[in-house]
Every structure is written in structure tokens, then in C-alpha cells.
Design an enzyme around this catalytic site. Structure first.
Site, PDB file in Angstrom:
ATOM      1  N   LYS A  10      31.955  34.797  37.696  1.00 44.39           N
ATOM      2  CA  LYS A  10      31.368  34.833  39.038  1.00 44.39           C
ATOM      3  C   LYS A  10      29.959  35.447  38.987  1.00 44.39           C
ATOM      4  CE  LYS A  10      35.928  35.050  41.292  1.00 44.39           C
ATOM      5  NZ  LYS A  10      36.872  35.926  42.056  1.00 44.39           N
ATOM      6  N   TYR A  50      37.605  26.766  46.899  1.00 40.61           N
ATOM      7  CA  TYR A  50      38.548  27.753  47.453  1.00 40.61           C
ATOM      8  C   TYR A  50      39.267  27.224  48.702  1.00 40.61           C
ATOM      9  CZ  TYR A  50      37.206  31.629  44.342  1.00 40.61           C
ATOM     10  OH  TYR A  50      37.023  32.452  43.250  1.00 40.61           O
ATOM     11  N   PHE A  58      39.249  36.892  54.317  1.00 41.13           N
ATOM     12  CA  PHE A  58      38.159  37.169  53.372  1.00 41.13           C
ATOM     13  C   PHE A  58      37.431  35.900  52.925  1.00 41.13           C
ATOM     14  CE2 PHE A  58      42.170  36.870  50.967  1.00 41.13           C
ATOM     15  CZ  PHE A  58      41.869  35.882  50.038  1.00 41.13           C
ATOM     16  N   ARG A  86      45.154  33.946  32.702  1.00 40.22           N
ATOM     17  CA  ARG A  86      45.325  34.864  33.836  1.00 40.22           C
ATOM     18  C   ARG A  86      45.644  36.277  33.341  1.00 40.22           C
ATOM     19  NH1 ARG A  86      44.497  33.448  39.329  1.00 40.22           N
ATOM     20  NH2 ARG A  86      46.400  34.552  39.911  1.00 40.22           N
ATOM     21  N   THR A  92      44.363  40.424  40.507  1.00 38.58           N
ATOM     22  CA  THR A  92      43.274  40.081  41.436  1.00 38.58           C
ATOM     23  C   THR A  92      42.497  41.321  41.869  1.00 38.58           C
ATOM     24  OG1 THR A  92      44.583  38.222  42.226  1.00 38.58           O
ATOM     25  CG2 THR A  92      42.763  38.943  43.627  1.00 38.58           C
ATOM     26  N   ARG A 103      39.195  42.186  34.243  1.00 36.46           N
ATOM     27  CA  ARG A 103      38.971  42.904  35.508  1.00 36.46           C
ATOM     28  C   ARG A 103      39.293  44.386  35.356  1.00 36.46           C
ATOM     29  NH1 ARG A 103      41.932  38.283  39.155  1.00 36.46           N
ATOM     30  NH2 ARG A 103      40.114  36.968  39.630  1.00 36.46           N
ATOM     31  N   ASN A 113      35.189  40.863  41.533  1.00 33.15           N
ATOM     32  CA  ASN A 113      36.126  40.958  40.410  1.00 33.15           C
ATOM     33  C   ASN A 113      35.791  40.037  39.235  1.00 33.15           C
ATOM     34  OD1 ASN A 113      36.938  38.588  41.593  1.00 33.15           O
ATOM     35  ND2 ASN A 113      39.073  39.194  41.898  1.00 33.15           N
ATOM     36  N   HIS A 116      37.076  34.110  37.686  1.00 29.16           N
ATOM     37  CA  HIS A 116      38.138  33.274  38.261  1.00 29.16           C
ATOM     38  C   HIS A 116      38.878  32.547  37.148  1.00 29.16           C
ATOM     39  CE1 HIS A 116      40.080  30.050  40.611  1.00 29.16           C
ATOM     40  NE2 HIS A 116      39.685  29.258  39.626  1.00 29.16           N
ATOM     41  N   GLU A 127      40.646  21.729  39.527  1.00 28.67           N
ATOM     42  CA  GLU A 127      39.398  22.484  39.412  1.00 28.67           C
ATOM     43  C   GLU A 127      38.502  21.907  38.307  1.00 28.67           C
ATOM     44  OE1 GLU A 127      40.763  26.556  39.091  1.00 28.67           O
ATOM     45  OE2 GLU A 127      41.387  26.598  41.189  1.00 28.67           O
TER      46      GLU A 127
HETATM   47  N1  UDP Z   1      39.693  38.073  47.405  1.00 30.43           N
HETATM   48  C1  UDP Z   1      39.115  38.990  48.259  1.00 30.43           C
HETATM   49  N2  UDP Z   1      39.936  39.748  49.058  1.00 30.43           N
HETATM   50  C2  UDP Z   1      41.296  39.632  49.007  1.00 30.43           C
HETATM   51  C3  UDP Z   1      41.863  38.693  48.132  1.00 30.43           C
HETATM   52  C4  UDP Z   1      41.034  37.922  47.339  1.00 30.43           C
HETATM   53  O1  UDP Z   1      37.896  39.117  48.315  1.00 30.43           O
HETATM   54  O2  UDP Z   1      41.986  40.356  49.737  1.00 30.43           O
HETATM   55  C5  UDP Z   1      38.818  37.251  46.545  1.00 30.43           C
HETATM   56  C6  UDP Z   1      38.822  37.734  45.097  1.00 30.43           C
HETATM   57  O3  UDP Z   1      37.492  37.581  44.588  1.00 30.43           O
HETATM   58  C7  UDP Z   1      39.765  36.748  44.433  1.00 30.43           C
HETATM   59  C8  UDP Z   1      39.465  35.464  45.213  1.00 30.43           C
HETATM   60  O4  UDP Z   1      39.284  35.914  46.546  1.00 30.43           O
HETATM   61  O5  UDP Z   1      39.513  36.637  43.045  1.00 30.43           O
HETATM   62  C9  UDP Z   1      40.551  34.428  45.181  1.00 30.43           C
HETATM   63  O6  UDP Z   1      41.768  35.007  45.590  1.00 30.43           O
HETATM   64  P1  UDP Z   1      43.114  34.707  44.811  1.00 30.43           P
HETATM   65  O7  UDP Z   1      44.238  35.257  45.619  1.00 30.43           O
HETATM   66  O8  UDP Z   1      43.169  33.268  44.432  1.00 30.43           O
HETATM   67  O9  UDP Z   1      42.960  35.641  43.494  1.00 30.43           O
HETATM   68  P2  UDP Z   1      42.713  35.252  41.965  1.00 30.43           P
HETATM   69  O10 UDP Z   1      43.445  33.960  41.695  1.00 30.43           O
HETATM   70  O11 UDP Z   1      41.229  35.126  41.767  1.00 30.43           O
HETATM   71  O12 UDP Z   1      43.268  36.408  41.173  1.00 30.43           O
HETATM   72 MG    MG Z   2      43.309  32.175  42.725  1.00 25.69          MG
END
Ligand code: UDP
Ligand code: MG
Length: 149
Positions: A10, A50, A58, A86, A92, A103, A113, A116, A127
Site C-alpha cells: 500500500k 474493495y 471505513f 496472509r 488486519t 504488519r 497497515n 494487502h 484481483e
Molecule cells: N480497514 C480499516 N478499518 C477497519 C477494517 C479495515 O481501515 O476497521 C482497512 C485496512 O487497511 C484493511 C482493509 O481495510 O487492510 C481491508 O479490510 P479487510 O477486512 O479486507 O482486511 P485485510 O484483508 O486487509 O486484512
Molecule cells: Mg481483505
């Protein structure tokens, strides 16, 4: 075909000079790099990436974050790369990510964070098609038999 995942460093990860470190972790694990580009995406593109999260509170902040600078989009290949990718990335919310994960080692706030990774083989397929419409590269590592039995 071997399993592939979509990984994106990111804008904060690019700005903070973490590109080499992150690529190195995936390389050293034994995954193969099958696509790589530095790209700044526009709002409609980020919203498409997204789209599953469009109802979340958010969402707008997330889209602003992703379009705030260049990102490094990648395709990585290998056995179990979606789930293991992952794990390399970590939870996350970086405050909950284990040390040793990307992370966990490099981030603090959930909205900064760093990286992705696709959450399933199905999302990875979607994707990769979105970010690499030209398709991933086709090459085989000469080290293959030193990594796989
Ligand atoms: N995110 C955020 N606030 C939240 C949850 C997610 O800003 O409460 C952002 C964060 O950057 C995250 C992205 O949204 O990586 C996508 O969310 P997801 O639940 O898909 O998490 P990831 O798959 O990236 O772990
Ligand atoms: Mg995700």
C-alpha cells in the site's frame, strides 16, 4: 496451474521504503514472483478492488488511503500461497499482528497497515484479473526442485 495470490504494498509501505523487505520475505519463503508493477490507481479502480467492503464505515477512508500514492501490485505463486501469504502479512489490525509478520513488524494503525493480500483463491483470481488484465508472467524457477519435493 499452481496457486497464485494478489499482494499489494500500500502507499504507506512504498513511502516508508518497505518494498524490498516485503518482496524479500515472499522470495525467501520460496514463492515465485509472477507479476510486479508500481502503479497509482484512481478512485473508481480502488472502489472496484474493495467493492466487497463498500458498505463499511471505513470504506471512504480506505479508498482515500489506497489512492494517496503509488502502490506495488504483485502476483505471487506457490503451494498454499493464498493462506500462507496472509500468515506472512499478519492480522488486519497491526496491534494484533504477531511480531515476525509484516504488519506485526512494520505497522501500528489498521488504516496504515502497509500491505494487502487476497483472502481466498476465488478473490485472488478476481484481483489478479483486475490488476493484471495482461495476465501474470510465465516463467519457471530453476530452483523448483530445491523448494518442492
Ligand atoms: N480497514 C480499516 N478499518 C477497519 C477494517 C479495515 O481501515 O476497521 C482497512 C485496512 O487497511 C484493511 C482493509 O481495510 O487492510 C481491508 O479490510 P479487510 O477486512 O479486507 O482486511 P485485510 O484483508 O486487509 O486484512
Ligand atoms: Mg481483505
Amino acid at each position: 496451474m499452481a496457486e497464485q495470490t494478489f499482494i499489494m504494498i500500500k502507499p504507506d509501505g512504498v513511502q516508508r521504503g518497505l518494498v524490498g523487505e516485503i518482496i524479500s520475505r515472499f522470495e525467501k519463503k520460496g514463492f515465485y514472483l509472477k507479476g510486479l508493477k508500481l502503479i497509482t490507481v484512481d478512485r473508481p479502480f480502488a472502489e472496484r478492488h474493495y467493492s466487497d467492503l463498500s458498505a463499511k464505515p471505513f470504506f471512504n477512508g480506505l479508498v482515500e488511503y489506497i489512492i494517496s500514492g503509488p502502490v506495488v501490485a504483485m502476483v505471487w505463486e506457490g503451494k498454499g500461497v493464498v493462506a500462507t501469504g496472509r500468515k506472512l502479512i499478519g492480522a488486519t489490525n497491526p496491534l494484533a499482528s504477531e511480531p515476525g509478520t509484516i504488519r506485526g513488524d512494520f505497522a501500528i494503525d489498521i488504516g496504515r497497515n502497509v500491505i494487502h493480500g487476497s483472502d481466498s483463491v476465488e478473490s485472488a483470481t478476481k484481483e489478479i484479473a483486475l490488476w493484471f488484465p495482461e495476465g501474470p508472467a510465465n516463467w519457471q524457477s530453476s530452483l523448483h526442485s530445491w523448494i518442492y519435493e
